[in-house]
Every structure is written in structure tokens, then in C-alpha cells.
Design a protein around this motif. Structure first.
Motif, PDB file in Angstrom:
ATOM      1  N   ALA A 111       0.828  -1.212   0.000  1.00 36.51           N
ATOM      2  CA  ALA A 111       0.000   0.000   0.000  1.00 36.51           C
ATOM      3  C   ALA A 111       0.861   1.260   0.000  1.00 36.51           C
ATOM      4  N   PHE A 112       1.907   1.209   0.833  1.00 36.28           N
ATOM      5  CA  PHE A 112       2.801   2.365   0.854  1.00 36.28           C
ATOM      6  C   PHE A 112       3.499   2.560  -0.492  1.00 36.28           C
ATOM      7  N   MET A 113       3.897   1.471  -1.099  1.00 37.90           N
ATOM      8  CA  MET A 113       4.549   1.553  -2.409  1.00 37.90           C
ATOM      9  C   MET A 113       3.600   2.163  -3.441  1.00 37.90           C
ATOM     10  N   LEU A 114       2.348   1.706  -3.409  1.00 40.44           N
ATOM     11  CA  LEU A 114       1.364   2.231  -4.359  1.00 40.44           C
ATOM     12  C   LEU A 114       1.175   3.739  -4.163  1.00 40.44           C
ATOM     13  N   ALA A 115       1.052   4.110  -2.886  1.00 39.21           N
ATOM     14  CA  ALA A 115       0.872   5.537  -2.622  1.00 39.21           C
ATOM     15  C   ALA A 115       2.094   6.341  -3.042  1.00 39.21           C
ATOM     16  N   ALA A 116       3.279   5.767  -2.771  1.00 36.57           N
ATOM     17  CA  ALA A 116       4.507   6.491  -3.131  1.00 36.57           C
ATOM     18  C   ALA A 116       4.632   6.642  -4.637  1.00 36.57           C
ATOM     19  N   ILE A 117       4.323   5.559  -5.354  1.00 37.00           N
ATOM     20  CA  ILE A 117       4.433   5.623  -6.819  1.00 37.00           C
ATOM     21  C   ILE A 117       3.460   6.648  -7.393  1.00 37.00           C
ATOM     22  N   VAL A 118       2.231   6.611  -6.900  1.00 32.84           N
ATOM     23  CA  VAL A 118       1.247   7.591  -7.382  1.00 32.84           C
ATOM     24  C   VAL A 118       1.718   9.008  -7.063  1.00 32.84           C
ATOM     25  N   GLY A 119       2.230   9.167  -5.840  1.00 32.18           N
ATOM     26  CA  GLY A 119       2.719  10.498  -5.467  1.00 32.18           C
ATOM     27  C   GLY A 119       3.886  10.949  -6.317  1.00 32.18           C
ATOM     28  N   LEU A 120       4.826  10.056  -6.531  1.00 31.71           N
ATOM     29  CA  LEU A 120       5.999  10.418  -7.337  1.00 31.71           C
ATOM     30  C   LEU A 120       5.612  10.764  -8.771  1.00 31.71           C
ATOM     31  N   PHE A 121       4.771   9.923  -9.340  1.00 30.64           N
ATOM     32  CA  PHE A 121       4.354  10.214 -10.714  1.00 30.64           C
ATOM     33  C   PHE A 121       3.554  11.510 -10.779  1.00 30.64           C
ATOM     34  N   GLY A 122       2.751  11.728  -9.760  1.00 31.81           N
ATOM     35  CA  GLY A 122       1.968  12.968  -9.754  1.00 31.81           C
ATOM     36  C   GLY A 122       2.851  14.186  -9.676  1.00 31.81           C
ATOM     37  N   ILE A 123       3.818  14.133  -8.746  1.00 27.95           N
ATOM     38  CA  ILE A 123       4.724  15.275  -8.594  1.00 27.95           C
ATOM     39  C   ILE A 123       5.564  15.459  -9.846  1.00 27.95           C
ATOM     40  N   THR A 124       6.035  14.325 -10.392  1.00 27.51           N
ATOM     41  CA  THR A 124       6.827  14.414 -11.622  1.00 27.51           C
ATOM     42  C   THR A 124       6.006  15.014 -12.762  1.00 27.51           C
ATOM     43  N   GLY A 125       4.773  14.548 -12.855  1.00 27.67           N
ATOM     44  CA  GLY A 125       3.926  15.083 -13.923  1.00 27.67           C
ATOM     45  C   GLY A 125       3.670  16.564 -13.773  1.00 27.67           C
ATOM     46  N   LEU A 126       3.400  16.970 -12.551  1.00 30.06           N
ATOM     47  CA  LEU A 126       3.182  18.397 -12.318  1.00 30.06           C
ATOM     48  C   LEU A 126       4.443  19.198 -12.611  1.00 30.06           C
ATOM     49  N   GLY A 127       5.593  18.614 -12.247  1.00 29.05           N
ATOM     50  CA  GLY A 127       6.854  19.291 -12.544  1.00 29.05           C
ATOM     51  C   GLY A 127       7.065  19.468 -14.034  1.00 29.05           C
ATOM     52  N   VAL A 128       6.783  18.423 -14.776  1.00 24.03           N
ATOM     53  CA  VAL A 128       6.935  18.511 -16.235  1.00 24.03           C
ATOM     54  C   VAL A 128       5.946  19.520 -16.806  1.00 24.03           C
ATOM     55  N   ASP A 129       4.709  19.465 -16.321  1.00 25.75           N
ATOM     56  CA  ASP A 129       3.716  20.425 -16.800  1.00 25.75           C
ATOM     57  C   ASP A 129       4.114  21.856 -16.471  1.00 25.75           C
ATOM     58  N   PHE A 130       4.657  22.036 -15.288  1.00 29.91           N
ATOM     59  CA  PHE A 130       5.124  23.374 -14.919  1.00 29.91           C
ATOM     60  C   PHE A 130       6.237  23.829 -15.853  1.00 29.91           C
TER      61      PHE A 130
END
Lengths: 110, 390
Positions: B17-36
Motif C-alpha cells: 500500500a505504501f509503495m502504491l501511494a509512493a508511486i502515485v505520489g511520485l508520478f503525480g509530482i513528476t507530472g506536475l513538474g513537467v507540466d510546470f
């Protein structure tokens, strides 16, 4: 991930420096009819410290100084293509390739 | 079947569960960073396009038509970025007077954010806003918004200005005469012939050493000249014959740096004068370019002239025979309407006298360039300032 963020940050910083330098070079080239001081290529190189650019890598579409007949009737484009390049390396993997930056800016000759 | 709560008590499930949350968080932050980053890129390029477009448009004003400014702005915007320029109906930073150009830029939709307008006579201001929709790459998985980059630039171009002309061969009184070589190095005070009181100080026995010459036909001439390109024989449109001088001498940078404002009118009746206010205070740090001429020479104010010298329209019809750089040290002002000493911060200040010394001069620049009348460079005789103010 941290490594990738750092590499991206460095590349992004280089891109900002390069685009600003090219814009400054283009604005300088816009007054090529007066043609005093540094050439636009020198302006680009001087405004992009740390990128290792040389004047030969900067393309300027008008001579410096340019003919008076160009004023108000044409444009000057300053561009840097394929430089600088940044390599992406991981110590335990090796080289993953490189990305070369490009930037261009066009101004009306004054 | 075990319940979810029971499953989560298993350490392996907790890790998962922690891994899933971390992966979603990382991809989300990465995506937002790229979009920014992409959005930042869009905004910077749109800003560059707006700046280049505004500068190019201002370059066409006020000499050319608003349509030409429109074309120039559109061209430069497209060459820098395929941002769309829109039409707007008001000037955001100035009080528009007269007619405001209300066309649309080439290839742009008929909606907002573009204007060419004026706060004086003629079009002298252009405001450009470039926009480009930049849809998010990753963020659109979360929300369906588009990033809109907006950039604006508003250059103001000053009107053509008047050079000062120092007279040759006039009753200039001793050391104030502008004769001899090399250039005078000691400070000398010169009286400015400023057209005050109906221009009586500009001719005859009261001729002064300097004369304010307005290339825009101030001082009684009925036909405005085209920005330094002068009509009539024997030197038709000959300002461009100064091209070599103006482009090869320090006069160019000095002219460019000399701050000026549009021509103004002060006073009434016979005392009404039209003048160009020169900000001498800002010119003291560097040599001023001054035309050297023969005030009142040439016979008449509409054509004629003699030899290969220049002939200007305007009060006194001086012949300009050269240019010089004058290092201004100090100056005194009077009110343009009354002639009274009112200081340089009065309602209509004009310069009465200037004190300084010559650092360079060129006289008898006679040669006209054939066909130079069409040289667009000749319009650069007048000073101008294009400043991005937005």
C-alpha cells in the motif's frame, strides 16, 4: 528519481540561460545598422557563462554591422543550434545519452 | 475471505500500500513538474514573441500606418513563436486620444488583447498580448484545465524631435562664434534662439548662436517634412546624405541617448510657439549632437538654397553644414510662452542658453547620396525611444 530531478534542473537552468542570451543577442543585432561594440555572437557567448559556447556556434542572419538598407524592412535572427549538449550518466550504468539545447530569437532591424 | 482490514495487518500488504501511494505520489509530482516546465516554456516564448512584436510594431510608428505596424507585429510574433495575437480595443497604460486603430492582427481571431493607439497626434503606442493555450500533459489526468500563457509589452515611441543648430557666420559675439579648429575645449556659453516672442530673436541683428530647428515644420512652414527627408532642390531628401556620417560617427549613439519628448504648443496669439522640449538635464552626462548650420541662410523658407548645403524648412531656414558633439555643462531655461525666467521646471520650459564645450565636429558635409530618398535609414535622424513598459 533524485538524480533525474537534478539532471532536469541543470538542463532547465541551461535552457533558461541560453534562451535569455539568444534574446539579448537578437536585441543587440536589431541595431546592427549602428554596428558598434560587441558583435551579437559575442553578446550571446558573454551572456551565457558556464555553457561553453563559442561564437562559431552562434548563427546571426545579418552582418555586423549591417547595411543601412536593412533598417525597418527586414529581420535578424540569432540562433544557437545543437549546443550546449548535456550528457546523462549514471555511475553504475554508464552513459544514457545526451540532450543538446537549441534556441532562436528574431527581431526587426531598427 | 479476509476483510481488507485483516489484509492490511499483513506487513506485505502494508508495504504494498505504501509503495502504491509512493508511486502515485511520485508520478503525480513528476507530472506536475513537467507540466510546470512546459508551461514556463510556453510563457517565456510567448513573452519573447510579444516583446519582439511590440518592438517591431513600434518601429513602424508613427511614421507608417497602423496597418503596417500591425503587419510588422504579426510577422515578428509568428517568427518567434506561433502565439496568437489578439485585438483589444483600449490602451491599457495610456490615455488614448483621437482614433484608435481597431483592426485585427493577421491570422488572428477577432477577439481580445491587441491595440495600436496614441496619446498624442498619430499612432505612437502599440500594446501586444500574446496567448497560447498549453494543455497539461500529466495534469489533465487529474483535472481538464488548459494553461494559458499571457505576455504583454507596450512600447512608446516618441515623436521626431528637433536638433539644435549652431550658426556659422552670425553675429555671435567673440568667443561664442563657432569657427576655427580644433574644437574648443574650454566652456563657452551660447544663447539659444528659441523662437520666443514670435521668433524675433531668431533673425537679423539679434541672431543668436544656436537655433532650434524643427524638422516637423514647426515655425511657420506649412508642409511637414518627412522625418528629416527634406523636399526641394538642390538637395531633395538629402538628410540621408548624412547617412555615412551618422552611422560612422559617435553622433549615432549620442542621438539615440538624447532624451526628448513630443512637440508641444505654448502661449497664444503672436506669442504662440511650438517647441520641442529637450531634457537637457539628462544630457549633461554625455555629449549632445548638435547640427551646425547657417541660420537664416539660403534665401526664403520654401526651397532654394545654395551650393550643396542643406536647407531646412522652418523658422529661419538654416542650412545645416555639419554636426558636432557638444559636452553640456549647464543650461538656463525660460518659459516658452512668456519668455520670463521660470526655471527649467516651469510650465513650458525651453532652454535659453547652454554652456559647455565642443568635443567633436564635422562641417561642410555636402555630398548627397543618389537615390537615398528611399533609404529608410534617413528617418533615423530624429531621435526616438522605444521602451517596453509592460
Amino acid at each position: 528519481m533524485i538524480w533525474a530531478l537534478a539532471q532536469f534542473g541543470i538542463l532547465f537552468a541551461h535552457w533558461i540561460i541560453l534562451t535569455r542570451a539568444v534574446s539579448a543577442g537578437a536585441r543587440h543585432a536589431a541595431v546592427c545598422r549602428f554596428g558598434t561594440g560587441d558583435s551579437p555572437a559575442n553578446v550571446v557567448v558573454n551572456d551565457s557563462p558556464g555553457l561553453g559556447l563559442s561564437t562559431g556556434q552562434v548563427n546571426v542572419s545579418q552582418a555586423w554591422p549591417c547595411s543601412g538598407a536593412t533598417s525597418g524592412v527586414t529581420q535578424v535572427t540569432v540562433s544557437v543550434s545543437g549546443a550546449p549538449c548535456q550528457s546523462f550518466n549514471i555511475w553504475f550504468v554508464g552513459s544514457l545519452g545526451s540532450i543538446c539545447l537549441s534556441a532562436s530569437s528574431t527581431e526587426q532591424v531598427e | 475471505m479476509r476483510s481488507l482490514w485483516t489484509r492490511l495487518k499483513d506487513p506485505r500488504a502494508q508495504v504494498g500500500a505504501f509503495m502504491l501511494a509512493a508511486i502515485v505520489g511520485l508520478f503525480g509530482i513528476t507530472g506536475l513538474g513537467v507540466d510546470f516546465g512546459v508551461g514556463f516554456n510556453t510563457e517565456r516564448r510567448a513573452q519573447a514573441a510579444a516583446d519582439a512584436a511590440a518592438r517591431a510594431g513600434a518601429e513602424m510608428l508613427p511614421d507608417s500606418s497602423a496597418t503596417n505596424a500591425n503587419t510588422a507585429a504579426s510577422t515578428l510574433a509568428g517568427m518567434n513563436y506561433s502565439a496568437t495575437l489578439y485585438n483589444q480595443t483600449s490602451c491599457p497604460s495610456i490615455t488614448a486620444q483621437g482614433t484608435t486603430f481597431s483592426g485585427t492582427l493577421q491570422g488572428s481571431p477577432a477577439s481580445c488583447f491587441y491595440s495600436i493607439c496614441s496619446n498624442s497626434s498619430g499612432f505612437d503606442t502599440i500594446s501586444v498580448v500574446a496567448q497560447r493555450d498549453q494543455p497539461g500533459i500529466f495534469s489533465k489526468m487529474v483535472f481538464s484545465g488548459k494553461k494559458r500563457a499571457t505576455a504583454s509589452a507596450c512600447p512608446v515611441r516618441s515623436h521626431k524631435s528637433s536638433p539644435l543648430v549652431v550658426g556659422l557666420g552670425q553675429a555671435c559675439g567673440g568667443s561664442a562664434c563657432f569657427h576655427g579648429n580644433p574644437p574648443v575645449s574650454n566652456d563657452t556659453t551660447y544663447q539659444v534662439c528659441d523662437s520666443i516672442n514670435g521668433g524675433t530673436q531668431c533673425g537679423g541683428g539679434s541672431a543668436k548662436n544656436f537655433m532650434v530647428v524643427d524638422l516637423n515644420a514647426v515655425g511657420g512652414s506649412s508642409s511637414p517634412t518627412a522625418d528629416g527627408c527634406l523636399p526641394g532642390p538642390p538637395v531633395d531628401s538629402c538628410w540621408s546624405s548624412m547617412e555615412g556620417l551618422l552611422t560612422s560617427q559617435p553622433l549615432v549613439s549620442a542621438f539615440d541617448k538624447l532624451p526628448r519628448v513630443p512637440t508641444r504648443i505654448a502661449g497664444t496669439g503672436s506669442k504662440q510657439v511650438q517647441y520641442t522640449k529637450v531634457n537637457f538635464a539628462l544630457a549633461t552626462s554625455q555629449p549632445m549632437p548638435i547640427a551646425i548650420g547657417n541660420p537664416g541662410g539660403g534665401g526664403g523658407c520654401q526651397g532654394g538654397g545654395s551650393g550643396n548645403t542643406f536647407k531646412l524648412q522652418g523658422a529661419g531656414c538654416p542650412q545645416v553644414v555639419g554636426f558636432g558633439l557638444f559636452q553640456l555643462v549647464s543650461f538656463q531655461c525660460v518659459d516658452a510662452a512668456t519668455g520670463n525666467n521660470a526655471g527649467c521646471s516651469g510650465s513650458h520650459p525651453v532652454v535659453k542658453s547652454i554652456t559647455g564645450h565642443w568635443v567633436q565636429r564635422t562641417e561642410q558635409v555636402n555630398s548627397c547620396l543618389p537615390g537615398a530618398a528611399s533609404d529608410p535609414a534617413c528617418r533615423f535622424f530624429g531621435t526616438k525611444t522605444i521602451a517596453l513598459v509592460g
